[in-house]
Motif scaffolding. Structure first.
Motif, PDB file in Angstrom:
ATOM      1  N   GLY A  67       5.739  -9.117   0.713  1.00 49.62           N
ATOM      2  CA  GLY A  67       4.241  -9.104   0.054  1.00 49.62           C
ATOM      3  C   GLY A  67       3.787 -10.340  -0.526  1.00 49.62           C
ATOM      4  O   GLY A  67       3.163 -10.090  -1.549  1.00 49.62           O
ATOM      5  N   PRO A  88       1.730 -13.236  -1.662  1.00 49.87           N
ATOM      6  CA  PRO A  88       0.270 -13.393  -1.583  1.00 49.87           C
ATOM      7  C   PRO A  88      -0.012 -14.586  -1.032  1.00 49.87           C
ATOM      8  O   PRO A  88      -1.042 -14.465   0.243  1.00 49.87           O
ATOM      9  CB  PRO A  88      -0.239 -13.521  -2.859  1.00 49.87           C
ATOM     10  N   HIS A  97      -4.376 -10.102  -0.537  1.00 54.10           N
ATOM     11  CA  HIS A  97      -3.308  -9.042  -1.165  1.00 54.10           C
ATOM     12  C   HIS A  97      -3.991  -8.270  -2.104  1.00 54.10           C
ATOM     13  O   HIS A  97      -3.586  -7.095  -2.578  1.00 54.10           O
ATOM     14  CB  HIS A  97      -2.413 -10.255  -2.036  1.00 54.10           C
ATOM     15  N   ASP A  98      -5.298  -8.789  -2.787  1.00 56.49           N
ATOM     16  CA  ASP A  98      -5.894  -7.975  -3.720  1.00 56.49           C
ATOM     17  C   ASP A  98      -6.856  -7.153  -3.303  1.00 56.49           C
ATOM     18  O   ASP A  98      -7.959  -6.675  -4.001  1.00 56.49           O
ATOM     19  CB  ASP A  98      -6.457  -8.879  -4.834  1.00 56.49           C
ATOM     20  N   GLU A 114       7.473   4.548   0.570  1.00 56.76           N
ATOM     21  CA  GLU A 114       6.579   3.670  -0.058  1.00 56.76           C
ATOM     22  C   GLU A 114       5.547   3.138   0.895  1.00 56.76           C
ATOM     23  O   GLU A 114       5.938   2.787   1.848  1.00 56.76           O
ATOM     24  CB  GLU A 114       6.930   2.702  -1.042  1.00 56.76           C
ATOM     25  N   GLN A 152       2.938   0.317   1.718  1.00 55.58           N
ATOM     26  CA  GLN A 152       2.261  -0.899   1.496  1.00 55.58           C
ATOM     27  C   GLN A 152       1.305  -1.413   2.161  1.00 55.58           C
ATOM     28  O   GLN A 152       1.269  -1.362   3.768  1.00 55.58           O
ATOM     29  CB  GLN A 152       3.793  -1.986   1.540  1.00 55.58           C
ATOM     30  N   ASN A 169      -1.150  -5.154   2.793  1.00 53.58           N
ATOM     31  CA  ASN A 169      -1.167  -6.516   2.145  1.00 53.58           C
ATOM     32  C   ASN A 169      -0.486  -6.981   1.165  1.00 53.58           C
ATOM     33  O   ASN A 169      -0.748  -7.611   0.475  1.00 53.58           O
ATOM     34  CB  ASN A 169      -2.748  -6.752   1.949  1.00 53.58           C
ATOM     35  N   GLY A 170       0.808  -6.178   1.119  1.00 52.41           N
ATOM     36  CA  GLY A 170       1.804  -6.765   0.062  1.00 52.41           C
ATOM     37  C   GLY A 170       1.731  -5.814  -1.151  1.00 52.41           C
ATOM     38  O   GLY A 170       2.670  -6.239  -1.947  1.00 52.41           O
ATOM     39  N   ARG A 171       0.957  -4.957  -1.353  1.00 53.61           N
ATOM     40  CA  ARG A 171       0.956  -4.136  -2.296  1.00 53.61           C
ATOM     41  C   ARG A 171       1.344  -2.676  -2.181  1.00 53.61           C
ATOM     42  O   ARG A 171       0.951  -2.175  -0.863  1.00 53.61           O
ATOM     43  CB  ARG A 171      -0.473  -4.169  -2.954  1.00 53.61           C
ATOM     44  N   ILE A 172       2.379  -2.311  -2.945  1.00 54.02           N
ATOM     45  CA  ILE A 172       2.864  -0.692  -2.839  1.00 54.02           C
ATOM     46  C   ILE A 172       1.612   0.022  -3.590  1.00 54.02           C
ATOM     47  O   ILE A 172       1.160   0.065  -4.527  1.00 54.02           O
ATOM     48  CB  ILE A 172       3.991  -0.468  -3.618  1.00 54.02           C
ATOM     49  N   LEU A 173       1.160   0.993  -2.572  1.00 59.22           N
ATOM     50  CA  LEU A 173      -0.037   1.845  -2.928  1.00 59.22           C
ATOM     51  C   LEU A 173       0.250   3.148  -3.481  1.00 59.22           C
ATOM     52  O   LEU A 173      -0.438   3.934  -4.103  1.00 59.22           O
ATOM     53  CB  LEU A 173      -1.020   2.090  -1.921  1.00 59.22           C
TER      54      LEU A 173
END
Length: 367
Positions: A243, A245, A255-256, A348, A350, A352-356
């Motif tokens: 993940g 960025p 990533h955001d 989990e 994920q 764009n590198g973020r765990i949602l």
């Protein structure tokens, strides 16, 4: 399925004996076969390669120059008669012989490895020469970057990989990959995908120890190279799974980006070891978004849950304001690299590198 070690068989030893006896009346084929086959059955793959190479050392001429000439004659003859006695695993044993018996003679050993690498990659055999004769070997590798043979060009990249699977680690490149990275520069745009794939794997190796250097290199290659898209994408795969960025941004992922997760479930939510669950979920993006979507499984280890193992799911363009549903079947079966243990396994999602978000599947012991 046959074990790889079974490729190093008495039949292979016989082919090796034929390759050398056909070009040398003094090569004792029977003695070599007796030495190489005796005790072979109880050995694993690498030990078999070493065993056969040691038998070669006991039978080939004691003079490195004479042995090199004999090997070259055998290679030339094998190329001409088409029998393939020195192809594949047989060549691996010859490479090992060169890496041990001729380690003090890089002047004759390196050209031989360059010749043999198209028969079976010399990526393992070149590494002792990097350690023992750094400057000489690096000069040879640099010259090979312009070879007409794609196998030789690939040897430059694969042979200097810091963390080559099955190969001895090159700690000088783990500590400082500057010199090995310089060898990759002429190969990024190589016409051969075979070569570019090796360059990508090499870049991925470096990323495990020097992520910042790899990101800087990948940005430059992405902007300058003509065939480097695959190299960059494949070479950043470890950083993408983490993940990172910066790596995501190079490949066009934000990533955001505003992505929300709903309706995450595993069905069934309780399974027996060996069974499969279906992971389902829905993603919502408030703006058009290119999304790299993965899921992580936190397997149970001997001392509790492990860090998440990333599984690639898909890359999808998410439309603004429209829910997009996903599902993937995942089997909790024993495999060669993983033993499944009973207990709760956290899943989990994920993007764009973020765990949602996360859910759990309970895995119980086989009845």
């Amino acid at each position: 399925m046959a074990d790889f070690k079974d490729e190093l068989s008495p039949e292979l030893v016989g082919r090796l004996a034929d390759a050398f006896s056909e070009v040398s009346g003094s090569f004792d084929s029977a003695d070599f076969q007796q030495r190489a086959v005796s005790g072979l059955d109880g050995l694993e793959l690498k030990a078999r390669v070493t065993w056969i190479a040691r038998a070669l050392a006991e039978v080939l001429p004691a003079s490195p120059d004479d042995a090199a000439r004999l090997i070259q004659h055998a290679v030339d003859n094998d190329n001409q008669d088409g029998k393939g006695n020195l192809q594949g695993w047989a060549s691996m044993a010859v490479n090992e012989y060169i890496a041990t018996a001729m380690l003090d003679r890089p002047d004759i050993a390196l050209p031989l490895l360059g010749t043999l690498t198209s028969h079976y990659t010399a990526e393992f055999a070149i590494r002792p020469f990097i350690d023992a004769h750094y400057d000489t070997t690096m000069e040879q590798l640099k010259a090979w970057t312009t070879s007409a043979d794609e196998h030789v060009r690939r040897l430059v990249s694969e042979g200097t990989r810091p963390r080559l699977p099955w190969g001895r680690r090159l700690y000088q490149f783990i500590d400082d990959p500057t010199d090995s990275l310089a060898l990759l520069e002429p190969l990024v745009n190589d016409n051969s995908l075979y070569v570019r794939r090796s360059v990508a794997n090499h870049l991925n190796d470096i990323s495990k120890d020097h992520p910042g250097l790899v990101l800087d290199t990948a940005r430059r290659w992405a902007g300058e190279s003509t065939q480097g898209d695959f190299v960059v994408r494949h070479g950043l795969r470890t950083l993408i799974k983490r993940g990172d960025p910066g790596a995501l941004a190079i490949l066009g992922f934000d990533h955001d980006a505003p992505i929300e997760l709903t309706e995450l479930s595993c069905s069934p939510s309780a399974i027996t070891i060996g069974e499969t669950t279906t992971i389902s979920f829905t993603l919502h993006a408030s703006a058009p978004t290119k999304a790299a979507i993965d899921y992580l499984v936190h397997y149970q280890g001997a001392h509790g849950a492990k860090a998440g193992k990333v599984f690639k799911l898909t890359v999808r363009d998410l439309p603004a304001g429209e829910p997009v549903s996903f599902s993937r079947r995942h089997a909790f079966k024993h495999v060669s690299i993983r033993t499944i243990r009973p207990g709760p396994h956290r899943i989990e999602i994920q993007a764009n590198g973020r765990i949602l978000g996360a859910t759990t599947v309970d895995v119980v012991a086989e009845r």
